[in-house]
Design a protein around this motif. Structure first.
Motif, PDB file in Angstrom:
ATOM      1  N   UNK A 121       0.835  -1.200   0.000  1.00  0.00           N
ATOM      2  CA  UNK A 121       0.000   0.000   0.000  1.00  0.00           C
ATOM      3  C   UNK A 121       0.874   1.257   0.000  1.00  0.00           C
ATOM      4  N   UNK A 122       0.259   2.378  -0.397  1.00  0.00           N
ATOM      5  CA  UNK A 122       0.962   3.672  -0.339  1.00  0.00           C
ATOM      6  C   UNK A 122       0.078   4.702   0.361  1.00  0.00           C
ATOM      7  N   UNK A 123       0.704   5.450   1.264  1.00  0.00           N
ATOM      8  CA  UNK A 123       0.006   6.539   1.961  1.00  0.00           C
ATOM      9  C   UNK A 123       0.616   7.841   1.458  1.00  0.00           C
ATOM     10  N   UNK A 124      -0.237   8.731   0.954  1.00  0.00           N
ATOM     11  CA  UNK A 124       0.262  10.023   0.469  1.00  0.00           C
ATOM     12  C   UNK A 124      -0.243  11.107   1.412  1.00  0.00           C
ATOM     13  N   UNK A 125       0.678  11.835   1.984  1.00  0.00           N
ATOM     14  CA  UNK A 125       0.313  12.868   2.962  1.00  0.00           C
ATOM     15  C   UNK A 125       0.564  14.237   2.334  1.00  0.00           C
ATOM     16  N   UNK A 126      -0.490  15.053   2.280  1.00  0.00           N
ATOM     17  CA  UNK A 126      -0.348  16.362   1.630  1.00  0.00           C
ATOM     18  C   UNK A 126       0.102  17.396   2.654  1.00  0.00           C
ATOM     19  N   UNK A 127       1.323  17.831   2.484  1.00  0.00           N
ATOM     20  CA  UNK A 127       1.876  18.905   3.314  1.00  0.00           C
ATOM     21  C   UNK A 127       1.783  20.212   2.560  1.00  0.00           C
ATOM     22  N   UNK A 128       2.863  20.969   2.569  1.00  0.00           N
ATOM     23  CA  UNK A 128       2.919  22.230   1.827  1.00  0.00           C
ATOM     24  C   UNK A 128       4.374  22.658   1.711  1.00  0.00           C
ATOM     25  N   UNK A 129       4.697  23.349   0.639  1.00  0.00           N
ATOM     26  CA  UNK A 129       6.057  23.872   0.496  1.00  0.00           C
ATOM     27  C   UNK A 129       6.320  24.928   1.591  1.00  0.00           C
ATOM     28  N   UNK A 130       5.228  25.432   2.212  1.00  0.00           N
ATOM     29  CA  UNK A 130       5.374  26.405   3.308  1.00  0.00           C
ATOM     30  C   UNK A 130       6.150  25.820   4.486  1.00  0.00           C
ATOM     31  N   UNK A 131       6.218  24.477   4.564  1.00  0.00           N
ATOM     32  CA  UNK A 131       6.949  23.881   5.688  1.00  0.00           C
ATOM     33  C   UNK A 131       8.456  24.028   5.514  1.00  0.00           C
ATOM     34  N   UNK A 132       8.884  24.395   4.298  1.00  0.00           N
ATOM     35  CA  UNK A 132      10.320  24.396   4.014  1.00  0.00           C
ATOM     36  C   UNK A 132      11.030  25.682   4.403  1.00  0.00           C
ATOM     37  N   UNK A 164       5.180  -0.833   3.395  1.00  0.00           N
ATOM     38  CA  UNK A 164       4.143   0.186   3.126  1.00  0.00           C
ATOM     39  C   UNK A 164       4.892   1.484   2.848  1.00  0.00           C
ATOM     40  N   UNK A 165       4.576   2.105   1.698  1.00  0.00           N
ATOM     41  CA  UNK A 165       5.298   3.323   1.306  1.00  0.00           C
ATOM     42  C   UNK A 165       4.541   4.572   1.729  1.00  0.00           C
ATOM     43  N   UNK A 166       5.291   5.589   2.080  1.00  0.00           N
ATOM     44  CA  UNK A 166       4.685   6.886   2.413  1.00  0.00           C
ATOM     45  C   UNK A 166       5.269   7.935   1.466  1.00  0.00           C
ATOM     46  N   UNK A 167       4.397   8.705   0.836  1.00  0.00           N
ATOM     47  CA  UNK A 167       4.839   9.827  -0.001  1.00  0.00           C
ATOM     48  C   UNK A 167       4.386  11.116   0.662  1.00  0.00           C
ATOM     49  N   UNK A 168       5.247  12.104   0.651  1.00  0.00           N
ATOM     50  CA  UNK A 168       4.841  13.420   1.150  1.00  0.00           C
ATOM     51  C   UNK A 168       4.720  14.362  -0.045  1.00  0.00           C
ATOM     52  N   UNK A 169       3.611  15.104  -0.069  1.00  0.00           N
ATOM     53  CA  UNK A 169       3.344  16.000  -1.199  1.00  0.00           C
ATOM     54  C   UNK A 169       3.552  17.441  -0.731  1.00  0.00           C
ATOM     55  N   UNK A 170       4.338  18.183  -1.501  1.00  0.00           N
ATOM     56  CA  UNK A 170       4.645  19.575  -1.142  1.00  0.00           C
ATOM     57  C   UNK A 170       4.159  20.510  -2.257  1.00  0.00           C
ATOM     58  N   UNK A 171       2.877  20.903  -2.237  1.00  0.00           N
ATOM     59  CA  UNK A 171       2.416  21.820  -3.286  1.00  0.00           C
ATOM     60  C   UNK A 171       2.886  23.248  -3.026  1.00  0.00           C
ATOM     61  N   UNK A 172       3.084  23.978  -4.154  1.00  0.00           N
ATOM     62  CA  UNK A 172       3.183  25.434  -4.078  1.00  0.00           C
ATOM     63  C   UNK A 172       1.757  25.970  -4.061  1.00  0.00           C
ATOM     64  N   UNK A 173       1.545  27.170  -4.612  1.00  0.00           N
ATOM     65  CA  UNK A 173       0.179  27.727  -4.619  1.00  0.00           C
ATOM     66  C   UNK A 173      -0.690  27.032  -5.671  1.00  0.00           C
ATOM     67  N   UNK A 217       8.759  25.430  -6.310  1.00  0.00           N
ATOM     68  CA  UNK A 217       9.115  24.653  -5.111  1.00  0.00           C
ATOM     69  C   UNK A 217      10.636  24.486  -5.004  1.00  0.00           C
ATOM     70  N   UNK A 218      11.312  24.432  -6.155  1.00  0.00           N
ATOM     71  CA  UNK A 218      12.782  24.343  -6.119  1.00  0.00           C
ATOM     72  C   UNK A 218      13.353  25.634  -5.533  1.00  0.00           C
ATOM     73  N   UNK A 219      12.795  26.755  -5.981  1.00  0.00           N
ATOM     74  CA  UNK A 219      13.236  28.059  -5.459  1.00  0.00           C
ATOM     75  C   UNK A 219      13.019  28.139  -3.939  1.00  0.00           C
ATOM     76  N   UNK A 220      11.833  27.680  -3.493  1.00  0.00           N
ATOM     77  CA  UNK A 220      11.524  27.702  -2.052  1.00  0.00           C
ATOM     78  C   UNK A 220      12.505  26.808  -1.278  1.00  0.00           C
ATOM     79  N   UNK A 221      12.830  25.658  -1.849  1.00  0.00           N
ATOM     80  CA  UNK A 221      13.739  24.726  -1.153  1.00  0.00           C
ATOM     81  C   UNK A 221      15.158  25.284  -1.114  1.00  0.00           C
TER      82      UNK A 221
END
Ligand code: NAP
Length: 241
Positions: A121-132, A164-173, A217-221
C-alpha cells in the motif's frame, strides 16, 4: 480494480483527484464533511463512494472508516485548512483550529485507517512547500505543515519495514477555495488539474517526495537551505504582505 481513499475530497485538490482517479477507472472513497459536495461527487461517477465525517473527531473518523467495505491500497490524506496571522499577533484559538485539522485530523485519519494498511500500500500525505521555510503570516499554517512533514518522514521510516510506502506531497500555490481567500500575490500558482496530475504521476512513479510546480518549489527549497537571516530578507521580497 484499484481503490483510493481521499480525505478532503469535497473541494479543491482532493475533489479534482477524486474525479481524475474515477475517470481513470479507480474506485474512489471520497471523504469530507460537506454532504452536498459528496452527493455531487457520487453523481459524477458511480465509482465514487462518499464517506461523510469530521476528521477532527477521532470517534467519528474511526466509525466512518470502520463501516467501509472497500479495500483501498492508496490512501491520500489531503484534508487541511489555512488561516493567517496578522502582524505577528498570536491567537491560540486560531492555532488550535489550524492544528486540529492539519495535524490532529491527519493523525486521526492514520489511526483510523492503519489496521487496513497492508504490504504494497501507499500513503500520500499532503503537506505544503510552506513547511520548508518561514513565510510571512504563516506562523500557524507553516508550523502545522512542518509538523505534517516531520510526521510523514518519520512514518515513512517505520512503515518501510512492513513494505508500506509513504509519499509526502509539497504543493506550491494551487487555485482552490483555500487560496481564493488570499489577498497577497501568489507566484506561479497552478490549477487543480495541474496539481492532480502532478500528484497522480508522482504517486504512480512511487516518489517519496512530490514537489510542484517544479520551479517555484525548487526556489523555495533553495531559499530554505540558506542561513535564516538571508532567508528572511529574500522571502519578504518574493512574497510581499
Ligand atoms: N491550495 C494551495 O495552494 C495549497 C498549497 C499547499 C498545500 N495545500 C494543502 O492541500 C490540501 C488541500 O487544500 P485545498 O487547497 O484543496 O483546500 P480546500 O479546497 O479548502 O479543501 C480542503 C478540504 O479539506 C476538508 N476538510 C477541512 N476540514 C475538515 C474536517 N474537519 N474534517 C474533514 N475534512 C475536512 C474539506 O472538506 P469539508 O469542508 O467537506 O469537510 C475540503 O474537502 C490541504 O492540506 C492544504 O493545506 C494547498
Amino acid at each position: 480494480m484499484n481503490c483510493v481513499l481521499i480525505t478532503g475530497a469535497t473541494s479543491g485538490i482532493g475533489m479534482q483527484l477524486a474525479k481524475d482517479y474515477a475517470d481513470n477507472g479507480w474506485q474512489v472513497v471520497a471523504c469530507g464533511r460537506n454532504s452536498l459536495a459528496l452527493q455531487l461527487l457520487q453523481h459524477y461517477s458511480s465509482l465514487i463512494t462518499p464517506l461523510e465525517f469530521d476528521l477532527t473527531d477521532l470517534n467519528e473518523t474511526t466509525r466512518a472508516i470502520g463501516k467501509l467495505d472497500l479495500e483501498p491500497e492508496l490512501w491520500i490524506l489531503n484534508a487541511g485548512n489555512c488561516e493567517y496571522i496578522d502582524n505577528g499577533v498570536i491567537e491560540a484559538a486560531l492555532f488550535r483550529r489550524v492544528f486540529d485539522i492539519n495535524v490532529i485530523g491527519l493523525v486521526n485519519a492514520i489511526e483510523a485507517c492503519q489496521s487496513r494498511f497492508r504490504a504494497g500500500h501507499r500513503i500520500a500525505i499532503v503537506g505544503s512547500i510552506a513547511s520548508e521555510l518561514a513565510l510571512p503570516r504563516a506562523e500557524a499554517y507553516g508550523a502545522s505543515k512542518a509538523a505534517v512533514s516531520y510526521l510523514a518522514r518519520t512514518l515513512q521510516l517505520a512503515l518501510k519495514k512492513q513494505s508500506i510506502d509513504v509519499s509526502t506531497v509539497y504543493p506550491g500555490f494551487v487555485e482552490t477555495p483555500l487560496t481564493d481567500k488570499n489577498t497577497f500575490p501568489m507566484p506561479m500558482m497552478v490549477s487543480v488539474e495541474y496539481a492532480s496530475k502532478a500528484i497522480r504521476e508522482g504517486l504512480a512513479k512511487g516518489l517519496s517526495h512530490i514537489y510542484f510546480p517544479r520551479r517555484f518549489t525548487l526556489l523555495m527549497r533553495l531559499l530554505g537551505a540558506l542561513p535564516y537571516r538571508w532567508q528572511n530578507v529574500l522571502t519578504s521580497k518574493l512574497i510581499s504582505e
